[in-house]
Design a protein around this motif. Structure first.
Motif, short mmCIF file in Angstrom:
data_model
loop_
_atom_site.label_atom_id
_atom_site.label_comp_id
_atom_site.label_asym_id
_atom_site.label_seq_id
_atom_site.Cartn_x
_atom_site.Cartn_y
_atom_site.Cartn_z
N GLY A 132 -4.86 -12.45 -0.17
CA GLY A 132 -3.87 -11.28 0.32
C GLY A 132 -4.18 -10.18 1.03
N GLY A 133 -5.49 -10.16 1.05
CA GLY A 133 -6.02 -8.97 1.98
C GLY A 133 -5.72 -8.91 3.17
N GLY A 134 -6.01 -7.83 3.86
CA GLY A 134 -5.63 -7.53 5.31
C GLY A 134 -5.62 -6.38 5.72
N LEU A 135 -5.02 -6.08 6.93
CA LEU A 135 -4.76 -4.72 7.54
C LEU A 135 -3.57 -4.34 7.46
CD1 LEU A 135 -5.89 -2.40 9.58
CD2 LEU A 135 -4.92 -3.70 11.40
N VAL A 136 -3.46 -2.84 7.05
CA VAL A 136 -2.22 -2.42 6.69
C VAL A 136 -2.17 -0.71 6.88
CG1 VAL A 136 -2.72 -1.88 4.02
CG2 VAL A 136 -0.34 -2.10 4.87
N GLN A 137 -1.00 -0.44 7.37
CA GLN A 137 -1.11 1.17 7.47
C GLN A 137 -0.98 1.87 6.31
OE1 GLN A 137 2.37 1.77 10.32
NE2 GLN A 137 1.16 0.76 11.86
N PRO A 138 -1.40 3.26 6.71
CA PRO A 138 -0.97 4.03 5.52
C PRO A 138 0.23 4.21 4.96
CG PRO A 138 -2.58 5.21 7.13
CD PRO A 138 -2.12 3.81 7.74
N GLY A 139 0.48 4.39 3.51
CA GLY A 139 1.61 4.07 2.97
C GLY A 139 2.41 2.90 2.78
N GLY A 140 1.53 1.95 3.37
CA GLY A 140 2.31 0.44 3.13
C GLY A 140 1.60 -0.11 1.74
N SER A 141 2.03 -1.27 1.81
CA SER A 141 1.65 -2.14 0.38
C SER A 141 1.02 -3.52 0.79
CB SER A 141 2.80 -2.38 -0.43
OG SER A 141 3.44 -1.12 -0.62
N LEU A 142 0.00 -3.98 -0.11
CA LEU A 142 -0.32 -5.27 -0.20
C LEU A 142 -0.39 -5.86 -1.61
CD1 LEU A 142 -3.61 -4.99 2.01
CD2 LEU A 142 -1.55 -6.39 2.45
N LEU A 156 -0.79 2.93 0.14
CA LEU A 156 -1.92 2.71 0.18
C LEU A 156 -2.44 3.78 1.05
CD1 LEU A 156 -2.06 -1.12 0.67
CD2 LEU A 156 -3.59 0.16 -0.69
N LYS A 157 -3.75 4.43 0.88
CA LYS A 157 -4.46 5.46 1.76
C LYS A 157 -5.73 4.75 2.59
CE LYS A 157 -3.30 8.58 -1.85
NZ LYS A 157 -3.95 9.48 -2.86
N GLY A 178 -14.50 -11.80 -2.93
CA GLY A 178 -13.94 -10.71 -2.41
C GLY A 178 -13.08 -11.10 -1.22
N THR A 179 -12.16 -9.82 -1.00
CA THR A 179 -11.20 -10.06 0.22
C THR A 179 -11.21 -8.63 0.83
OG1 THR A 179 -9.04 -10.69 0.82
CG2 THR A 179 -9.18 -9.40 -1.59
N GLN A 180 -11.00 -8.60 2.13
CA GLN A 180 -11.15 -7.22 2.87
C GLN A 180 -9.76 -6.73 2.83
OE1 GLN A 180 -13.93 -5.56 4.32
NE2 GLN A 180 -12.29 -3.84 4.29
N VAL A 181 -9.89 -5.29 2.45
CA VAL A 181 -8.50 -4.82 2.80
C VAL A 181 -8.70 -3.48 3.44
CG1 VAL A 181 -6.86 -3.12 1.35
CG2 VAL A 181 -7.32 -5.30 0.27
N THR A 182 -8.01 -3.22 4.42
CA THR A 182 -8.12 -2.05 5.69
C THR A 182 -7.14 -1.28 5.84
OG1 THR A 182 -9.87 -3.53 6.68
CG2 THR A 182 -9.16 -1.48 7.70
N VAL A 183 -7.00 -0.11 5.43
CA VAL A 183 -5.83 0.56 5.59
C VAL A 183 -6.33 1.93 6.79
CG1 VAL A 183 -4.45 2.39 4.48
CG2 VAL A 183 -5.60 0.65 3.00
N SER A 184 -5.50 1.39 8.02
CA SER A 184 -5.73 2.30 8.95
C SER A 184 -4.35 2.22 9.87
CB SER A 184 -6.75 1.77 9.80
OG SER A 184 -7.29 2.39 10.99
N SER A 185 -4.21 3.39 10.82
CA SER A 185 -3.22 3.57 11.68
C SER A 185 -3.71 3.20 12.83
CB SER A 185 -2.37 4.95 11.60
OG SER A 185 -3.36 5.75 11.75
#
Length: 121
Positions: free
Chosen positions: A8-18, A86-87, A114-121
């Motif tokens: 379920g990890g991945g790339l998401v924008q700030p304010g988003g959800s995973l 997310l921040k 482990g799974t990578q979570v990246t929060v970035s615009s």
């Protein structure tokens, strides 16, 4: 063989959800406390959320309270982490952790990979 497999990890924008999932096998999941931890580059691994086995009591790191929710489905041997609002500082590798006990009360601990979570615009 004991296994904890995160997804379920991945790339998401700030304010988003995973929503992260961790599926367990090889031990008695229903009687085990489960938790999520995370580790960002250059930082110590920290506890994010915990859920107990019987009453499903939970606790959270102060930094995620009100944003993250941990839950479990014993029929599926799966623990979840719903991550909202997310921040960028939530960026980390997220690890699933299990704490089980045998009939003598001895404790055994298991980690997922482990799974990578990246929060970035």
């Amino acid at each position: 063989q004991v296994q904890l497999v995160e997804s379920g990890g991945g790339l998401v924008q700030p304010g988003g959800s995973l929503r992260l999932s961790c599926t367990a096998s090889g031990f008695t999941f229903s009687s085990s406390a489960m938790s999520w931890h995370r580790q960002a580059p250059g930082k110590e691994r920290e506890l994010v959320a915990l859920i107990t086995s019987l009453r499903r009591r939970t606790n959270y790191a102060d930094s995620v309270k009100g944003r993250f929710t941990i839950s479990r489905d014993n029929a599926k041997n799966t623990v979840y982490l719903q991550m909202n609002s997310l921040k960028p500082e939530d960026t980390a590798v997220y690890y699933c952790y299990a704490l089980s006990r045998d009939s003598r009360g001895h404790e055994y601990a298991y980690w997922g990979q482990g799974t990578q979570v990246t929060v970035s615009s």
